[in-house]
Design a protein around this motif. Structure first.
Motif, PDB file in Angstrom:
ATOM      1  N   TYR A   1       0.637  -1.260   0.053  1.00 14.94           N
ATOM      2  CA  TYR A   1       0.131   0.107   0.054  1.00 14.94           C
ATOM      3  C   TYR A   1       0.906   1.269  -0.050  1.00 14.94           C
ATOM      4  O   TYR A   1       0.699   2.178  -0.715  1.00 14.94           O
ATOM      5  CB  TYR A   1      -1.040  -0.066   1.193  1.00 14.94           C
ATOM      6  CG  TYR A   1      -1.641   1.493   1.557  1.00 14.94           C
ATOM      7  CD1 TYR A   1      -2.558   1.476   0.735  1.00 14.94           C
ATOM      8  CD2 TYR A   1      -1.254   2.244   2.469  1.00 14.94           C
ATOM      9  CE1 TYR A   1      -3.481   2.906   0.706  1.00 14.94           C
ATOM     10  CE2 TYR A   1      -1.814   3.387   2.426  1.00 14.94           C
ATOM     11  CZ  TYR A   1      -2.887   3.911   1.910  1.00 14.94           C
ATOM     12  OH  TYR A   1      -3.465   5.028   2.167  1.00 14.94           O
ATOM     13  N   LEU A   2       1.870   1.213   0.927  1.00 13.43           N
ATOM     14  CA  LEU A   2       2.683   2.588   0.747  1.00 13.43           C
ATOM     15  C   LEU A   2       3.548   2.954  -0.369  1.00 13.43           C
ATOM     16  O   LEU A   2       3.621   3.764  -0.882  1.00 13.43           O
ATOM     17  CB  LEU A   2       3.673   2.101   2.083  1.00 13.43           C
ATOM     18  CG  LEU A   2       3.144   2.302   3.617  1.00 13.43           C
ATOM     19  CD1 LEU A   2       4.345   1.838   4.516  1.00 13.43           C
ATOM     20  CD2 LEU A   2       2.564   3.768   3.874  1.00 13.43           C
ATOM     21  N   PHE A   3       3.856   1.695  -0.718  1.00 12.29           N
ATOM     22  CA  PHE A   3       4.671   1.788  -2.150  1.00 12.29           C
ATOM     23  C   PHE A   3       3.844   2.131  -3.313  1.00 12.29           C
ATOM     24  O   PHE A   3       4.058   3.188  -3.848  1.00 12.29           O
ATOM     25  CB  PHE A   3       5.516   0.399  -2.464  1.00 12.29           C
ATOM     26  CG  PHE A   3       6.040   0.248  -3.902  1.00 12.29           C
ATOM     27  CD1 PHE A   3       7.186   0.948  -4.091  1.00 12.29           C
ATOM     28  CD2 PHE A   3       5.456  -0.282  -5.112  1.00 12.29           C
ATOM     29  CE1 PHE A   3       7.918   1.179  -5.186  1.00 12.29           C
ATOM     30  CE2 PHE A   3       5.897  -0.082  -6.202  1.00 12.29           C
ATOM     31  CZ  PHE A   3       7.480   0.407  -6.363  1.00 12.29           C
TER      32      PHE A   3
ATOM     33  N   VAL B   1       4.261   5.872  -5.069  1.00 12.06           N
ATOM     34  CA  VAL B   1       4.450   5.795  -6.821  1.00 12.06           C
ATOM     35  C   VAL B   1       3.565   6.572  -7.463  1.00 12.06           C
ATOM     36  O   VAL B   1       3.653   7.629  -8.490  1.00 12.06           O
ATOM     37  CB  VAL B   1       4.662   4.629  -7.106  1.00 12.06           C
ATOM     38  CG1 VAL B   1       4.831   4.780  -8.785  1.00 12.06           C
ATOM     39  CG2 VAL B   1       5.901   3.932  -6.573  1.00 12.06           C
ATOM     40  N   ALA B   2       2.276   6.461  -6.901  1.00 10.68           N
ATOM     41  CA  ALA B   2       0.960   7.074  -7.683  1.00 10.68           C
ATOM     42  C   ALA B   2       1.207   8.841  -7.380  1.00 10.68           C
ATOM     43  O   ALA B   2       0.780   9.611  -8.401  1.00 10.68           O
ATOM     44  CB  ALA B   2      -0.330   6.723  -7.213  1.00 10.68           C
ATOM     45  N   VAL B   3       1.531   9.255  -6.475  1.00  9.43           N
ATOM     46  CA  VAL B   3       1.591  10.468  -5.940  1.00  9.43           C
ATOM     47  C   VAL B   3       2.687  11.018  -6.799  1.00  9.43           C
ATOM     48  O   VAL B   3       2.738  12.406  -7.189  1.00  9.43           O
ATOM     49  CB  VAL B   3       1.710  10.822  -4.407  1.00  9.43           C
ATOM     50  CG1 VAL B   3       1.883  12.264  -4.138  1.00  9.43           C
ATOM     51  CG2 VAL B   3       0.282  10.483  -3.600  1.00  9.43           C
ATOM     52  N   LEU B   4       3.873  10.500  -6.486  1.00 15.53           N
ATOM     53  CA  LEU B   4       5.136  11.000  -7.365  1.00 15.53           C
ATOM     54  C   LEU B   4       4.608  11.238  -9.008  1.00 15.53           C
ATOM     55  O   LEU B   4       5.006  12.224  -9.366  1.00 15.53           O
ATOM     56  CB  LEU B   4       6.168  10.306  -7.124  1.00 15.53           C
ATOM     57  CG  LEU B   4       6.781   9.975  -5.833  1.00 15.53           C
ATOM     58  CD1 LEU B   4       7.895   9.058  -5.748  1.00 15.53           C
ATOM     59  CD2 LEU B   4       7.288  11.606  -5.522  1.00 15.53           C
ATOM     60  N   LEU B   5       4.026  10.275  -9.538  1.00 23.11           N
ATOM     61  CA  LEU B   5       3.786  10.451 -10.938  1.00 23.11           C
ATOM     62  C   LEU B   5       2.671  11.486 -11.275  1.00 23.11           C
ATOM     63  O   LEU B   5       2.839  11.881 -12.341  1.00 23.11           O
ATOM     64  CB  LEU B   5       3.124   8.819 -11.400  1.00 23.11           C
ATOM     65  CG  LEU B   5       4.097   7.722 -11.745  1.00 23.11           C
ATOM     66  CD1 LEU B   5       3.689   6.475 -11.960  1.00 23.11           C
ATOM     67  CD2 LEU B   5       5.237   8.122 -12.639  1.00 23.11           C
ATOM     68  N   CYS B   6       1.923  11.657 -10.319  1.00 20.81           N
ATOM     69  CA  CYS B   6       1.045  12.749 -10.443  1.00 20.81           C
ATOM     70  C   CYS B   6       1.677  13.951 -10.929  1.00 20.81           C
ATOM     71  O   CYS B   6       0.991  15.176 -11.587  1.00 20.81           O
ATOM     72  CB  CYS B   6      -0.113  12.924  -9.296  1.00 20.81           C
ATOM     73  SG  CYS B   6      -1.278  11.725  -9.539  1.00 20.81           S
ATOM     74  N   PHE B   7       2.913  14.335 -10.247  1.00 22.23           N
ATOM     75  CA  PHE B   7       3.685  15.501 -10.386  1.00 22.23           C
ATOM     76  C   PHE B   7       4.646  15.391 -11.405  1.00 22.23           C
ATOM     77  O   PHE B   7       4.902  16.206 -12.303  1.00 22.23           O
ATOM     78  CB  PHE B   7       4.122  16.047  -9.008  1.00 22.23           C
ATOM     79  CG  PHE B   7       3.275  16.380  -7.933  1.00 22.23           C
ATOM     80  CD1 PHE B   7       2.505  17.520  -7.942  1.00 22.23           C
ATOM     81  CD2 PHE B   7       2.896  15.276  -7.126  1.00 22.23           C
ATOM     82  CE1 PHE B   7       1.599  17.915  -6.947  1.00 22.23           C
ATOM     83  CE2 PHE B   7       1.889  15.862  -6.137  1.00 22.23           C
ATOM     84  CZ  PHE B   7       1.246  16.774  -6.150  1.00 22.23           C
TER      85      PHE B   7
ATOM     86  N   THR C   1      -5.307   3.704 -10.343  1.00 20.26           N
ATOM     87  CA  THR C   1      -6.171   4.048  -9.549  1.00 20.26           C
ATOM     88  C   THR C   1      -5.947   5.110  -8.530  1.00 20.26           C
ATOM     89  O   THR C   1      -6.897   6.253  -8.646  1.00 20.26           O
ATOM     90  CB  THR C   1      -7.018   2.657  -9.067  1.00 20.26           C
ATOM     91  OG1 THR C   1      -7.285   1.812  -9.943  1.00 20.26           O
ATOM     92  CG2 THR C   1      -8.297   3.124  -8.044  1.00 20.26           C
ATOM     93  N   TYR C   2      -4.847   5.036  -7.988  1.00 18.91           N
ATOM     94  CA  TYR C   2      -4.663   5.880  -7.132  1.00 18.91           C
ATOM     95  C   TYR C   2      -4.217   7.226  -7.690  1.00 18.91           C
ATOM     96  O   TYR C   2      -4.563   8.422  -7.115  1.00 18.91           O
ATOM     97  CB  TYR C   2      -3.252   5.481  -6.131  1.00 18.91           C
ATOM     98  CG  TYR C   2      -3.503   4.573  -5.155  1.00 18.91           C
ATOM     99  CD1 TYR C   2      -4.611   4.268  -4.404  1.00 18.91           C
ATOM    100  CD2 TYR C   2      -2.611   3.451  -4.887  1.00 18.91           C
ATOM    101  CE1 TYR C   2      -4.682   3.364  -3.540  1.00 18.91           C
ATOM    102  CE2 TYR C   2      -2.669   2.455  -4.014  1.00 18.91           C
ATOM    103  CZ  TYR C   2      -3.943   2.517  -3.257  1.00 18.91           C
ATOM    104  OH  TYR C   2      -4.189   1.294  -2.370  1.00 18.91           O
ATOM    105  N   MET C   3      -3.772   7.230  -8.712  1.00 20.32           N
ATOM    106  CA  MET C   3      -3.593   8.395  -9.510  1.00 20.32           C
ATOM    107  C   MET C   3      -4.467   9.097  -9.830  1.00 20.32           C
ATOM    108  O   MET C   3      -4.613  10.575  -9.677  1.00 20.32           O
ATOM    109  CB  MET C   3      -2.706   8.149 -10.737  1.00 20.32           C
ATOM    110  CG  MET C   3      -1.137   7.967 -10.683  1.00 20.32           C
ATOM    111  SD  MET C   3      -0.111   7.540 -12.269  1.00 20.32           S
ATOM    112  CE  MET C   3      -0.321   9.102 -12.959  1.00 20.32           C
TER     113      MET C   3
END
Length: 452
Positions: free
Chosen positions: A298-300, A304-310, A429-431
C-alpha cells in the motif's frame, strides 16, 4: 493551524524533506545558471565531472550508513545499543572517507588525464579534501536526525550549505572577479563545514556523546549495508555514466558540459522522488516487521502514484519544449543539449517507480536483490552506450541511457509484482483519486475566492 498540520509525521517529514530537496535543486540550478555563463565549456565539463565523482562518493557512503543507522536506531529502545550503533556507523564513515582521500592523493592525476581534463579535475578533488572530512560528521548527524524521525536539522544544514555556496560564487559575479575551478572546490568545502555546524546544533538532543563502537554492530551494519553500499555505487554510476563515457570517448572536454546541462534540468524531476524515499524509508522498515506485506505494498503503490501525478506532467511539458527550457537555463550556446534533454525526460517518467522500488527492497531487507538489479542495469548501460557511441557518436550516451531505463522499467515491474504483489492498475487508480482530490481542492479554493 500550521502547528496542527506539522504534528503529523507524514506532513511534517514530507514538508522538511521536500523543502530540503527543493532547496538543493533550486540553488544547484541557480549556481549552474551562474557558472554555465561564466566558465568556458571545457571548465564546465571539468566541474561537471568533479560533481559526478564527489556526489557518487557522498550518496553511496550515505546509502551504506544512513539506511542501516536509521533502521537499527529507530527499531531499538536501548540507549546503550543506540550509542553503539551510532559509534560503529561513525567509525565506518571515517574509515571509508580516509580510503577515498588516499585514492584522490594517489590516483586523481591519472584519472584527470584519462578523462581529458588536464589537471583541473585532480586539482579540484585535492582542494575538496577539507569538505570530505567535514562530510563525515555532516552525514553522521543527518542519519542521527532521521533515525529519530526529525527532519528539521537536515533541512537547515542543507539549506545553509546551499545558500553559502551561492553567496560565494555570486560575490565573484558582482565583483567581476574571474572564477577558478580550484576556488569552487574550496567554496564547496567551506559551505559543508558551516552546514555541519548548523546540523549539529539541531542534533544535540539526540547525541549521547559516547564513542563505543562494537564489533557486533560494525559487522551488522556491514551485513545490512554492504549490498546497499555496492548497489549505491552501481546505481550512481548508471546515473552518471553518460557524462563519464562522454568524457572518455569525446576528446573535447566541452562535450561533457552539454550532457551536464541536460542532467541538471533532469534532476528537477527527481526532487519529489528522493524526498519521498527519505520520508518513507523509516515507515516501510517498521511496517515490514510490524504490519506485514499488505501495508508495504500500500505504501509503495500510493507513494509511486502521488509522485507520478507531479513528475509525469512536468516531464511531458519539457519533452514538448526542450529548446525553450535549454535556452532559459543554459543559454543558446548549449542548444545541442535539447535532444538529450528530450530523451532524458522520458526516463524521468520511469524513474519514480524504480527509485521507490530500490528504496523499498533495501528497507525490507532485500538489498542483495537490489544490488543484482542495479549491477544488471550498469552492464546493460555500458554495453548500449558503447554500441550507440560507436555508431552514432555524440548522442550515443543519451540513447543508451533511454534504452537501459525502458528495459529496466519492465524488469523492475516484474520484480516488484513478484515481491510485494504490486500492480500498475492499482497505481493508476490511486493517480485518478489523487487528481480528483487536487481538482476538488482547486475548485473549492476558486469558489471561496468568488464568495469573498
Amino acid at each position: 493551524m500550521v502547528k496542527k498540520y506539522l504534528s503529523s509525521y507524514w506532513i511534517r517529514s514530507a514538508f522538511y524533506t521536500v523543502l530540503q530537496r527543493f532547496s538543493i535543486t533550486l540553488f544547484g540550478l541557480i549556481n549552474f545558471i551562474v557558472l554555465i555563463r561564466s566558465l568556458s565549456k571545457a571548465q564546465m565539463g571539468s566541474w561537471a565531472l568533479f560533481l559526478v565523482v564527489t556526489s557518487i562518493f557522498e550518496i553511496t557512503k550515505s546509502g551504506l550508513l544512513k539506511n542501516a543507522h536509521i533502521r537499527y536506531v529507530s527499531s531499538s529502545t536501548d540507549k546503550e545499543d543506540k550509542a553503539a550503533i551510532a559509534s560503529s556507523s561513525l567509525l565506518i564513515n571515517a574509515s571509508i572517507s580516509a580510503i577515498f582521500i588516499t585514492l584522490i592523493l594517489v590516483f586523481s592525476d591519472h584519472v584527470s588525464v584519462w578523462l581529458h581534463t588536464g589537471q583541473e579535475l585532480a586539482t579540484m578533488l585535492k582542494w575538496f579534501i577539507p569538505g570530505l572530512i567535514a562530510m563525515v560528521f555532516y552525514s553522521h548527524l543527518e542519519a542521527i536526525q532521521q533515525s529519530h524521525l526529525d527532519f528539521k536539522g537536515v533541512f537547515a544544514g542543507g539549506f545553509v550549505r546551499q545558500v553559502l555556496f551561492f553567496l560565494m560564487i555570486a560575490g565573484h559575479m558582482v565583483l567581476h572577479k574571474p572564477y577558478s575551478v580550484r576556488l569552487l572546490a574550496l567554496y564547496q568545502s567551506i559551505a559543508i563545514i558551516i552546514g555541519t555546524i548548523i546540523i549539529y546544533l539541531y542534533s544535540r538532543p539526540y547525541i549521547l556523546h559516547r564513542f563505543n563502537p562494537s564489533k557486533r554492530w560494525t559487522k551488522q551494519i556491514f551485513n545490512y549495508g554492504g549490498y546497499i553500499f555496492s548497489s549505491g555505487i552501481i546505481s550512481n554510476l548508471v546515473t552518471n555514466l553518460d557524462q563519464v563515457m562522454t568524457a572518455r570517448f569525446m576528446p573535447d572536454a566541452s562535450s561533457v558540459a552539454y550532457y551536464n546541462a541536460a542532467s541538471r534540468i533532469n534532476q528537477l524531476i527527481d526532487i519529489p522522488s528522493f524526498a519521498a524515499a527519505e520520508v518513507i524509508f523509516p515507515k516501510v522498515s517498521m511496517a515490514s516487521t510490524a504490519e506485514g506485506p499488505e501495508k508495504v505494498r500500500y505504501l509503495f503503490e500510493r507513494m509511486v502514484a502521488v509522485l507520478l501525478c507531479f513528475t509525469a506532467p512536468t516531464a511531458l511539458l519539457i519533452i514538448l519544449f526542450p529548446n525553450l527550457v535549454i535556452q532559459i537555463i543554459a543559454g543558446s550556446k548549449y542548444a545541442a543539449a535539447a535532444p538529450i534533454l528530450r530523451l532524458y525526460m522520458v526516463t524521468g517518467i520511469l524513474r519514480p517507480m524504480q527509485h521507490q522500488a530500490a528504496n523499498l527492497l533495501n528497507s525490507i531487507g532485500k538489498s542483495g536483490l537490489c544490488f543484482y538489479l542495479n549491477t544488471g542495469s550498469l552492464l546493460v548501460n555500458l554495453l548500449l552506450n558503447y554500441i550507440f557511441f560507436s555508431y552514432i557518436g555524440f548522442y550515443g550516451a543519451a540513447l543508451g541511457t533511454l534504452a537501459t531505463f525502458i528495459l529496466g522499467a519492465f524488469v523492475w515491474y516484474k520484480v516488484m509484482n513478484r515481491e510485494i504483489g504490486m500492480k500498475l492498475s492499482t497505481i493508476g487508480t490511486y493517480m485518478i483519486v489523487q487528481y480528483k482530490t487536487i481538482f476538488t481542492n482547486v475548485l473549492g479554493l476558486i469558489s471561496q475566492k468568488k464568495a469573498s
